[in-house]
Design a protein around this motif. Structure first.
Motif, PDB file in Angstrom:
ATOM      1  N   ASN A  40      -3.240   3.787  -5.359  1.00  0.00           N
ATOM      2  CA  ASN A  40      -3.849   5.111  -5.380  1.00  0.00           C
ATOM      3  C   ASN A  40      -5.327   4.932  -5.057  1.00  0.00           C
ATOM      4  OD1 ASN A  40      -4.723   7.694  -5.802  1.00  0.00           O
ATOM      5  ND2 ASN A  40      -4.322   7.711  -7.992  1.00  0.00           N
ATOM      6  N   TYR A  41      -5.755   5.460  -3.899  1.00  0.00           N
ATOM      7  CA  TYR A  41      -7.138   5.308  -3.455  1.00  0.00           C
ATOM      8  C   TYR A  41      -7.985   6.548  -3.695  1.00  0.00           C
ATOM      9  CZ  TYR A  41      -4.897   1.384  -1.149  1.00  0.00           C
ATOM     10  OH  TYR A  41      -4.163   0.259  -0.894  1.00  0.00           O
ATOM     11  N   VAL A  42      -7.388   7.617  -4.207  1.00  0.00           N
ATOM     12  CA  VAL A  42      -8.129   8.851  -4.465  1.00  0.00           C
ATOM     13  C   VAL A  42      -9.244   8.556  -5.468  1.00  0.00           C
ATOM     14  CG1 VAL A  42      -7.967  11.210  -5.375  1.00  0.00           C
ATOM     15  CG2 VAL A  42      -6.154  10.305  -3.902  1.00  0.00           C
ATOM     16  N   SER A  43     -10.418   9.117  -5.195  1.00  0.00           N
ATOM     17  CA  SER A  43     -11.642   8.966  -5.998  1.00  0.00           C
ATOM     18  C   SER A  43     -12.342   7.634  -5.771  1.00  0.00           C
ATOM     19  CB  SER A  43     -11.380   9.148  -7.500  1.00  0.00           C
ATOM     20  OG  SER A  43     -10.874  10.442  -7.737  1.00  0.00           O
ATOM     21  N   LYS A  44     -11.847   6.805  -4.856  1.00  0.00           N
ATOM     22  CA  LYS A  44     -12.499   5.533  -4.561  1.00  0.00           C
ATOM     23  C   LYS A  44     -13.341   5.676  -3.304  1.00  0.00           C
ATOM     24  CE  LYS A  44      -9.074   2.726  -6.873  1.00  0.00           C
ATOM     25  NZ  LYS A  44      -8.125   1.634  -6.786  1.00  0.00           N
ATOM     26  N   ASN A  45     -14.265   4.732  -3.105  1.00  0.00           N
ATOM     27  CA  ASN A  45     -15.140   4.736  -1.950  1.00  0.00           C
ATOM     28  C   ASN A  45     -14.369   4.349  -0.697  1.00  0.00           C
ATOM     29  OD1 ASN A  45     -16.984   3.168   0.002  1.00  0.00           O
ATOM     30  ND2 ASN A  45     -18.397   4.422  -1.208  1.00  0.00           N
ATOM     31  N   ALA A  46     -14.457   5.172   0.339  1.00  0.00           N
ATOM     32  CA  ALA A  46     -13.689   4.962   1.568  1.00  0.00           C
ATOM     33  C   ALA A  46     -14.037   3.651   2.258  1.00  0.00           C
ATOM     34  CB  ALA A  46     -13.906   6.133   2.523  1.00  0.00           C
ATOM     35  N   ALA A  47     -15.313   3.277   2.277  1.00  0.00           N
ATOM     36  CA  ALA A  47     -15.726   2.045   2.955  1.00  0.00           C
ATOM     37  C   ALA A  47     -15.116   0.820   2.268  1.00  0.00           C
ATOM     38  CB  ALA A  47     -17.248   1.942   2.990  1.00  0.00           C
ATOM     39  N   ASP A  48     -15.099   0.818   0.941  1.00  0.00           N
ATOM     40  CA  ASP A  48     -14.515  -0.309   0.200  1.00  0.00           C
ATOM     41  C   ASP A  48     -13.012  -0.406   0.437  1.00  0.00           C
ATOM     42  OD1 ASP A  48     -17.040  -0.794  -0.844  1.00  0.00           O
ATOM     43  OD2 ASP A  48     -16.636   0.259  -2.729  1.00  0.00           O
ATOM     44  N   VAL A  49     -12.334   0.727   0.360  1.00  0.00           N
ATOM     45  CA  VAL A  49     -10.884   0.756   0.565  1.00  0.00           C
ATOM     46  C   VAL A  49     -10.553   0.345   2.003  1.00  0.00           C
ATOM     47  CG1 VAL A  49      -8.852   2.259   0.660  1.00  0.00           C
ATOM     48  CG2 VAL A  49     -10.463   2.461  -1.241  1.00  0.00           C
ATOM     49  N   GLU A  50     -11.356   0.813   2.948  1.00  0.00           N
ATOM     50  CA  GLU A  50     -11.138   0.472   4.355  1.00  0.00           C
ATOM     51  C   GLU A  50     -11.166  -1.043   4.546  1.00  0.00           C
ATOM     52  OE1 GLU A  50     -12.803   1.796   8.711  1.00  0.00           O
ATOM     53  OE2 GLU A  50     -14.244   1.730   7.055  1.00  0.00           O
ATOM     54  N   GLN A  51     -12.139  -1.705   3.966  1.00  0.00           N
ATOM     55  CA  GLN A  51     -12.236  -3.165   4.095  1.00  0.00           C
ATOM     56  C   GLN A  51     -11.039  -3.868   3.461  1.00  0.00           C
ATOM     57  OE1 GLN A  51     -14.285  -4.989   5.988  1.00  0.00           O
ATOM     58  NE2 GLN A  51     -14.878  -2.952   6.673  1.00  0.00           N
ATOM     59  N   ASN A  52     -10.603  -3.401   2.299  1.00  0.00           N
ATOM     60  CA  ASN A  52      -9.442  -3.997   1.625  1.00  0.00           C
ATOM     61  C   ASN A  52      -8.177  -3.845   2.468  1.00  0.00           C
ATOM     62  OD1 ASN A  52     -10.986  -4.755  -0.572  1.00  0.00           O
ATOM     63  ND2 ASN A  52     -10.446  -2.968  -1.785  1.00  0.00           N
ATOM     64  N   LEU A  53      -7.997  -2.661   3.046  1.00  0.00           N
ATOM     65  CA  LEU A  53      -6.807  -2.415   3.869  1.00  0.00           C
ATOM     66  C   LEU A  53      -6.843  -3.241   5.151  1.00  0.00           C
ATOM     67  CD1 LEU A  53      -6.427   1.449   3.394  1.00  0.00           C
ATOM     68  CD2 LEU A  53      -5.018  -0.360   2.375  1.00  0.00           C
ATOM     69  N   LEU A  54      -8.014  -3.355   5.769  1.00  0.00           N
ATOM     70  CA  LEU A  54      -8.143  -4.179   6.976  1.00  0.00           C
ATOM     71  C   LEU A  54      -7.806  -5.637   6.682  1.00  0.00           C
ATOM     72  CD1 LEU A  54     -11.389  -2.677   8.573  1.00  0.00           C
ATOM     73  CD2 LEU A  54      -9.086  -2.654   9.569  1.00  0.00           C
ATOM     74  N   SER A  55      -8.301  -6.148   5.557  1.00  0.00           N
ATOM     75  CA  SER A  55      -8.022  -7.548   5.218  1.00  0.00           C
ATOM     76  C   SER A  55      -6.554  -7.765   4.864  1.00  0.00           C
ATOM     77  CB  SER A  55      -8.930  -8.032   4.087  1.00  0.00           C
ATOM     78  OG  SER A  55      -8.727  -7.284   2.923  1.00  0.00           O
ATOM     79  N   ALA A  56      -5.843  -6.689   4.497  1.00  0.00           N
ATOM     80  CA  ALA A  56      -4.406  -6.785   4.218  1.00  0.00           C
ATOM     81  C   ALA A  56      -3.573  -6.629   5.497  1.00  0.00           C
ATOM     82  CB  ALA A  56      -3.993  -5.720   3.200  1.00  0.00           C
ATOM     83  N   GLY A  57      -4.247  -6.392   6.643  1.00  0.00           N
ATOM     84  CA  GLY A  57      -3.529  -6.271   7.904  1.00  0.00           C
ATOM     85  C   GLY A  57      -3.099  -4.857   8.243  1.00  0.00           C
ATOM     86  N   LEU A  58      -3.600  -3.872   7.498  1.00  0.00           N
ATOM     87  CA  LEU A  58      -3.263  -2.480   7.760  1.00  0.00           C
ATOM     88  C   LEU A  58      -4.362  -1.827   8.595  1.00  0.00           C
ATOM     89  CD1 LEU A  58      -1.974  -1.585   4.198  1.00  0.00           C
ATOM     90  CD2 LEU A  58      -0.627  -2.151   6.208  1.00  0.00           C
ATOM     91  N   LYS A  59      -4.079  -0.631   9.106  1.00  0.00           N
ATOM     92  CA  LYS A  59      -5.031   0.094   9.947  1.00  0.00           C
ATOM     93  C   LYS A  59      -5.433   1.397   9.264  1.00  0.00           C
ATOM     94  CE  LYS A  59      -3.181  -1.779  14.220  1.00  0.00           C
ATOM     95  NZ  LYS A  59      -2.559  -1.491  15.505  1.00  0.00           N
ATOM     96  N   PRO A  60      -6.554   1.374   8.514  1.00  0.00           N
ATOM     97  CA  PRO A  60      -7.002   2.608   7.863  1.00  0.00           C
ATOM     98  C   PRO A  60      -7.618   3.576   8.863  1.00  0.00           C
ATOM     99  CG  PRO A  60      -8.522   0.812   7.406  1.00  0.00           C
ATOM    100  CD  PRO A  60      -7.385   0.224   8.184  1.00  0.00           C
ATOM    101  N   VAL A  61      -7.353   4.872   8.657  1.00  0.00           N
ATOM    102  CA  VAL A  61      -7.928   5.933   9.478  1.00  0.00           C
ATOM    103  C   VAL A  61      -8.707   6.839   8.523  1.00  0.00           C
ATOM    104  CG1 VAL A  61      -7.456   7.880  10.998  1.00  0.00           C
ATOM    105  CG2 VAL A  61      -6.011   5.826  11.114  1.00  0.00           C
ATOM    106  N   ILE A  62     -10.032   6.828   8.672  1.00  0.00           N
ATOM    107  CA  ILE A  62     -10.879   7.645   7.809  1.00  0.00           C
ATOM    108  C   ILE A  62     -11.015   9.029   8.430  1.00  0.00           C
ATOM    109  CG2 ILE A  62     -13.142   7.863   6.704  1.00  0.00           C
ATOM    110  CD1 ILE A  62     -11.590   5.373   5.804  1.00  0.00           C
ATOM    111  N   ILE A  63     -10.697  10.061   7.674  1.00  0.00           N
ATOM    112  CA  ILE A  63     -10.799  11.442   8.127  1.00  0.00           C
ATOM    113  C   ILE A  63     -11.895  12.103   7.297  1.00  0.00           C
ATOM    114  CG2 ILE A  63      -9.585  13.643   8.377  1.00  0.00           C
ATOM    115  CD1 ILE A  63      -6.955  11.936   8.382  1.00  0.00           C
ATOM    116  N   GLY A  64     -12.911  12.617   7.960  1.00  0.00           N
ATOM    117  CA  GLY A  64     -14.018  13.238   7.258  1.00  0.00           C
ATOM    118  C   GLY A  64     -15.289  12.438   7.424  1.00  0.00           C
ATOM    119  N   GLU A  65     -16.266  12.744   6.584  1.00  0.00           N
ATOM    120  CA  GLU A  65     -17.596  12.161   6.707  1.00  0.00           C
ATOM    121  C   GLU A  65     -17.788  10.886   5.889  1.00  0.00           C
ATOM    122  OE1 GLU A  65     -20.623  15.103   6.062  1.00  0.00           O
ATOM    123  OE2 GLU A  65     -19.443  16.634   7.066  1.00  0.00           O
ATOM    124  N   GLY A  66     -16.749  10.381   5.280  1.00  0.00           N
ATOM    125  CA  GLY A  66     -16.890   9.184   4.454  1.00  0.00           C
ATOM    126  C   GLY A  66     -17.167   9.544   3.016  1.00  0.00           C
TER     127      GLY A  66
END
Length: 118
Positions: free
Chosen positions: A62-88
């Motif tokens: 569950n990533y709700v309420s977490k910082n998008a930049a931090d979650v993005e890095q975690n997902l990238l390192s896990a081999g996933l492709k995060p898509v950020i929608i909005g202003e961050g």
């Protein structure tokens, strides 16, 4: 796909609105269908099921309420492709939802909104 070294079968399974038991995730009924059909197909083709490729998966949190930049890095390192929608900033919604098992290269949509400080 199977077998791993010389694929003869490729399968895509999707279950629309599965009836889930408590504690089950959407990937559980897909896994049951995949395993059954793939094993029977391999037997029919006289292919040794031990050569079936294992697929690495990553369980979505569950990533709700977490910082998008931090979650993005975690997902990238896990081999996933995060898509950020909005202003961050803070994540307000995500797709897919918590608990789903994804394979490497899967997209994870993170809708963000600015966090309003009191």
């Amino acid at each position: 796909m199977a077998p791993a070294d010389d694929p003869q079968l490729i399968m895509y399974v999707a279950v629309k609105q599965p009836q889930l038991e408590a504690g089950e995730f959407g990937s559980d009924p897909v896994s049951k269908v995949f395993t059954s059909v793939m094993e029977n197909s391999l037997k029919y083709l006289n292919i040794d099921p031990e050569n079936v490729a294992e697929v690495d998966t990553y369980k979505i949190e569950n990533y709700v309420s977490k910082n998008a930049a931090d979650v993005e890095q975690n997902l990238l390192s896990a081999g996933l492709k995060p898509v950020i929608i909005g202003e961050g900033g803070e994540i307000v919604e995500q797709y897919p939802s918590e608990g789903l098992q994804l394979t490497k290269g899967s997209l994870v949509y993170l809708k963000t909104g600015k966090h309003n400080s009191p």
